[in-house]
Design an enzyme around this catalytic site. Structure first.
Site, PDB file in Angstrom:
ATOM      1  N   MET A 156       0.831  -1.211   0.000  1.00 27.56           N
ATOM      2  CA  MET A 156       0.000   0.000   0.000  1.00 27.56           C
ATOM      3  C   MET A 156       0.859   1.252   0.000  1.00 27.56           C
ATOM      4  SD  MET A 156      -3.216  -0.513  -0.287  1.00 27.56           S
ATOM      5  CE  MET A 156      -4.024   0.902   0.455  1.00 27.56           C
ATOM      6  N   GLY A 157       1.820   1.288  -0.922  1.00 28.33           N
ATOM      7  CA  GLY A 157       2.558   2.516  -1.155  1.00 28.33           C
ATOM      8  C   GLY A 157       1.737   3.436  -2.038  1.00 28.33           C
ATOM      9  N   ILE A 159       1.425   3.636  -5.277  1.00 32.88           N
ATOM     10  CA  ILE A 159       0.707   2.981  -6.370  1.00 32.88           C
ATOM     11  C   ILE A 159      -0.475   2.187  -5.835  1.00 32.88           C
ATOM     12  CG2 ILE A 159       0.885   1.320  -8.247  1.00 32.88           C
ATOM     13  CD1 ILE A 159       3.864   2.134  -8.483  1.00 32.88           C
ATOM     14  N   THR A 238       2.095  -5.419 -11.534  1.00 33.94           N
ATOM     15  CA  THR A 238       2.776  -4.323 -12.222  1.00 33.94           C
ATOM     16  C   THR A 238       4.025  -3.907 -11.451  1.00 33.94           C
ATOM     17  OG1 THR A 238       1.335  -2.741 -11.072  1.00 33.94           O
ATOM     18  CG2 THR A 238       0.690  -3.392 -13.313  1.00 33.94           C
ATOM     19  N   ARG A 240       7.158  -6.266  -9.755  1.00 31.31           N
ATOM     20  CA  ARG A 240       8.350  -6.989 -10.186  1.00 31.31           C
ATOM     21  C   ARG A 240       7.981  -8.447 -10.448  1.00 31.31           C
ATOM     22  NH1 ARG A 240      10.039  -2.732 -11.142  1.00 31.31           N
ATOM     23  NH2 ARG A 240      12.061  -1.796 -10.619  1.00 31.31           N
ATOM     24  N   GLU A 269      13.052 -10.584 -18.601  1.00 28.52           N
ATOM     25  CA  GLU A 269      12.309  -9.840 -19.625  1.00 28.52           C
ATOM     26  C   GLU A 269      13.161  -9.662 -20.878  1.00 28.52           C
ATOM     27  OE1 GLU A 269      11.011  -6.263 -17.678  1.00 28.52           O
ATOM     28  OE2 GLU A 269       9.723  -7.357 -16.287  1.00 28.52           O
ATOM     29  N   HIS A 287       6.596  -4.431 -19.418  1.00 29.74           N
ATOM     30  CA  HIS A 287       7.109  -3.543 -18.365  1.00 29.74           C
ATOM     31  C   HIS A 287       6.826  -2.094 -18.775  1.00 29.74           C
ATOM     32  CE1 HIS A 287      10.159  -3.663 -14.852  1.00 29.74           C
ATOM     33  NE2 HIS A 287       9.416  -2.578 -14.751  1.00 29.74           N
ATOM     34  N   ALA A 289       3.906  -0.230 -17.762  1.00 27.12           N
ATOM     35  CA  ALA A 289       2.880   0.453 -16.971  1.00 27.12           C
ATOM     36  C   ALA A 289       3.205   1.914 -16.713  1.00 27.12           C
ATOM     37  CB  ALA A 289       2.662  -0.271 -15.645  1.00 27.12           C
TER      38      ALA A 289
END
Length: 321
Positions: A156-157, A159, A238, A240, A269, A287, A289
């Site tokens: 819950m940072g 983003i 979204t 890692r 990736e 990657h 977003a």
């Protein structure tokens, strides 16, 4: 700033792409800019060579492990173009006194938007519907609702909070798991914190991951947690790629143990686990977003400002703080 210009390596391909002001800032400060010579994410060998004689680096997801850092004896500061530092050996940076900054908040709204987009795309089977329509297949495809479903947020940072705010527009119940709780935000948005990740996994219709990748979070969503999810549930990542055990996810999707998933990140990736690419209940991003005009501009300006401020202080005899 000095008689000899500081050399700055810039690896992210989107840095200054839309608005050249970040490059102008570095040039006005008198820096010599070394651009990514490959036009793609650099390998460890390429990073060792590119970083060999630089004083500062603007880095994306290119490797900055101990091997690379040891090849850069003049390096004084790293400006991470983003927030995740799992590609940087932070312990060695502290040991060397190399300052590392991130562009916290610069891309939070863009990533939150994309997380919602992945939820909707996976829930409503947007990608296979689009592919079928292009073949003039006009049958109906049944999906699952977001409206008034339960969303589980892991992390819950900035983003995660952005996703929570958006989810309120869908009248979703919001469960959250985070070691550090923002009780004021929870009261404001109706978020319900849970103590056990298994409780979140078993009760949520949608789960969105917003955690850093650390030894303790690697493969956090493993076969056990995936087995607790509802057969109509959607998992979105979204953050890692290493947060999810990709073999376990493949099994869950292949055998319809969960409804679907949306991944913008992978362990490697492009993904080495190519069988994931064959699944029609998985929506995939590259990657990307954080790749909006606004977020790119914000990240570039923040990273450039970090370097300019650091070297101005350094030239005046300041420390690496």
């Amino acid at each position: 700033m000095t008689g000899t210009p500081y050399r700055i390596l810039v690896t992210p391909r989107s840095f200054g792409k839309n608005d050249p002001e970040p490059f102008r800032m570095l040039e006005r400060a008198g820096f010599e800019i070394v651009r990514n010579p490959q036009g793609r994410i650099l390998t460890r060998v390429e990073m060792r060579e590119a970083a060999r004689d630089v004083d500062g680096i603007v880095v994306g997801v290119d490797p900055l492990d101990r091997e690379v850092l040891e090849a850069a004896p003049k390096l004084k500061t790293v400006a991470k173009y983003g927030v995740g530092t799992d590609n940087i050996d932070m312990d060695y940076c502290r040991e060397r006194g190399i300052r590392v900054t991130t562009t916290v908040g610069a891309n939070a709204e863009a990533v939150a938007d994309f997380a919602l987009a992945l939820m909707l795309a996976a829930a409503r089977r947007i990608v296979p519907i689009d592919a079928g329509c292009r073949r003039l297949e006009w049958g109906k495809v049944t999906g699952v609702d977001l409206h008034r479903r339960t969303l589980g947020l892991v992390g819950m940072g900035m983003i995660g909070k952005g996703v929570a705010r958006r989810a309120r527009g869908f009248d979703m119940r919001i469960l959250a798991y985070d070691m550090a709780r923002d009780e004021a935000f929870a009261r404001e948005t109706g978020v319900e914190y849970v103590d056990d990740l298994r409780e979140l996994a078993s009760n949520a219709d949608f789960i969105s991951l917003h955690l850093p990748l650390t030894p303790s979070t690697h493969n956090l969503f493993n076969a056990e947690l995936l087995s607790l999810m509802k057969p109509t549930a959607v998992l979105v990542n979204t953050a890692r790629g290493g947060l999810i055990d990709e073999d376990a996810l493949y099994d869950a999707l292949k055998h319809k143990k969960i409804w679907g998933a949306g991944l913008d990140v992978f362990e490697q990736e492009p993904p080495e686990n190519r069988k994931l690419l064959e699944l029609d209940n998985l929506v995939i991003g590259s990657h990307t977003a954080a790749s909006t005009f606004q977020a790119i501009d914000n990240m570039g300006l923040m990273a450039a400002t970090s370097l300019v401020d650091f070297f101005r202080n350094y030239a005046q005899g300041g420390t690496n703080e």
